[in-house]
Design an enzyme around this catalytic site. Structure first.
Site, PDB file in Angstrom:
ATOM      1  N   GLU A   1       0.817  -1.208   0.000  1.00  0.00           N
ATOM      2  CA  GLU A   1       0.000   0.000   0.000  1.00  0.00           C
ATOM      3  C   GLU A   1       0.855   1.264   0.000  1.00  0.00           C
ATOM      4  O   GLU A   1       0.544   2.241  -0.689  1.00  0.00           O
ATOM      5  CB  GLU A   1      -0.955   0.008   1.206  1.00  0.00           C
ATOM      6  CG  GLU A   1      -2.072  -1.007   1.111  1.00  0.00           C
ATOM      7  CD  GLU A   1      -2.964  -0.788  -0.095  1.00  0.00           C
ATOM      8  OE1 GLU A   1      -3.154   0.383  -0.494  1.00  0.00           O
ATOM      9  OE2 GLU A   1      -3.468  -1.777  -0.650  1.00  0.00           O
TER      10      GLU A   1
ATOM     11  N   ASP B   1     -10.188   5.668  -2.904  1.00  0.00           N
ATOM     12  CA  ASP B   1      -9.106   6.241  -3.696  1.00  0.00           C
ATOM     13  C   ASP B   1      -9.717   6.934  -4.916  1.00  0.00           C
ATOM     14  O   ASP B   1     -10.938   7.075  -5.021  1.00  0.00           O
ATOM     15  CB  ASP B   1      -8.078   5.178  -4.095  1.00  0.00           C
ATOM     16  CG  ASP B   1      -8.624   4.175  -5.104  1.00  0.00           C
ATOM     17  OD1 ASP B   1      -9.853   4.172  -5.366  1.00  0.00           O
ATOM     18  OD2 ASP B   1      -7.826   3.387  -5.652  1.00  0.00           O
TER      19      ASP B   1
ATOM     20  N   TYR C   1      -7.201   6.094   3.906  1.00  0.00           N
ATOM     21  CA  TYR C   1      -7.288   5.090   2.841  1.00  0.00           C
ATOM     22  C   TYR C   1      -6.418   3.884   3.155  1.00  0.00           C
ATOM     23  O   TYR C   1      -6.866   2.729   3.073  1.00  0.00           O
ATOM     24  CB  TYR C   1      -6.879   5.690   1.487  1.00  0.00           C
ATOM     25  CG  TYR C   1      -6.531   4.610   0.492  1.00  0.00           C
ATOM     26  CD1 TYR C   1      -7.537   3.911  -0.173  1.00  0.00           C
ATOM     27  CD2 TYR C   1      -5.209   4.223   0.277  1.00  0.00           C
ATOM     28  CE1 TYR C   1      -7.230   2.882  -1.049  1.00  0.00           C
ATOM     29  CE2 TYR C   1      -4.900   3.191  -0.599  1.00  0.00           C
ATOM     30  CZ  TYR C   1      -5.915   2.529  -1.258  1.00  0.00           C
ATOM     31  OH  TYR C   1      -5.606   1.500  -2.101  1.00  0.00           O
TER      32      TYR C   1
END
Length: 348
Positions: A32, A133, A115
């Protein structure tokens, strides 16, 4: 039902990616952070490198910052690497090496926002937190006709509240992966594939002819131009470099000696100005000063216009500023450098 329809699509069309074949929170966290501001095609090789060279939180925590920055070289946005390293040390030292398993705990990690925390919580621990996103903003704003400008706290809360009602409670990980994949494949910024979209009938933007108007984006930030004059100071077997300090771009990376100007130097005064700078630094004039390539480097809010020059000396100057480092070719290979400096050195 939105979730059921989406998951049925994903079961047949979802992308196979290495970080989707694991529930190891450390690996998911790595992926990520690497994929922030990075295309999947580019990020995959960096992910594989980090998993191989730093196979655990403890291994990453024990690495030096220079080693981590060197591994990150070429990805840009180097604050991500520094935050990644700091968070690994926090987990190793403060949490006994145990990765946090709650949304709030994950959110406390340096460099982790809403996020990323939602992604890790859902992918690693199957917690029902929706990821939001750019792909999700596009798909949801068009599907439901939402005109709230994205990139604001108000928009995040509005989209989060809607998605909390849509997310599949039993399979939040698959739901999040599916909605991002679907948005990136069908609901593109330009050139949407509305003809093959499974949500076409219920899509507000499609039915009202307003696909191109959504999502509403905030005003763009003005891009600032900066003028860098790099001087490649060399003598047989070595060159000079220095490490950039905190409070500016490329913190902790190495580069050639730099003279920055508020405005572009006139070509007629360039050599004279650089000779003055060299005399100020070293107290002596080089044997040869060559004007090299001009390179442009685009950052999010800055445009770097760089001019490279090479100053050749017969031997190491007697007086060298304390912040400059004598670097051999072997040492240079181990130092983390910006993409701009790497492009120049590759041209050599």
């Amino acid at each position: 039902m939105f979730a059921e329809k989406l998951l049925n699509w994903y079961s047949e069309n979802g992308r196979r990616l290495p970080w989707r074949d694991t529930d190891n929170p450390y690996y998911i966290w790595l992926s990520e952070i690497i994929l922030q501001q990075t295309r999947i095609e580019q990020g995959r090789s960096y992910y594989e490198h980090f998993v191989t060279h730093y196979p655990s939180v403890d291994a990453l925590a024990k690495a030096t910052e220079e080693q981590v920055l060197k591994s990150w070289q070429g990805l840009g946005y180097y604050s991500r690497a520094r935050n990644l390293h700091a968070a690994a040390k926090y987990i190793a030292d403060e949490l006994d090496g145990v990765f946090p398993n709650t949304y709030d705990g994950i959110l406390k990690l340096k460099g982790v926002g809403r996020y990323t925390a939602a992604a890790i919580a859902s992918f690693a621990f199957k917690l029902p937190y929706p990821v939001i996103d750019g792909n999700v903003y596009r798909l949801v704003s068009r599907l439901y006709g939402i005109y709230t400008p994205i990139g604001t706290d108000q928009a995040y809360r509005e989209f989060e509240a809607l998605l909390l009602n849509l997310i599949d409670q039993e399979h939040p990980d698959l739901f999040n992966q599916a909605i991002m994949d679907f948005g990136s494949i069908y609901c593109k910024p330009v050139g949407c594939d509305c003809g093959n979209c499974i949500f076409r009938q219920e899509c507000v933007a499609f039915n009202q002819g307003k696909v191109g108007l959504l999502p509403v984006k905030p005003q763009k930030v003005k891009v600032v131009e900066r003028y860098f004059y790099y001087i490649d100071v060399v003598w047989p077997g070595a060159r000079l470099m220095h490490q950039r300090e905190s409070g500016d771009i490329w913190q902790g990376l190495y580069e050639l000696p730099l003279h920055e100007c508020e405005n572009a130097l006139d070509p007629g005064e360039l050599v004279g100005r650089i000779l003055d700078v060299l005399n100020e630094w070293f107290g002596e004039t080089p044997q040869e000063l060559t004007v090299g390539p001009e390179l442009k480097h685009q950052l999010t809010h800055r445009t770097i216009k760089a001019q490279f020059l090479q100053a050749k000396y017969a031997q190491k100057p007697e007086r060298i500023p304390s912040k400059m480092k004598v670097v051999t070719a072997k040492v240079q290979k181990s130092l983390p450098i910006s993409r701009l400096i790497d492009r120049y050195l590759m041209k050599l």
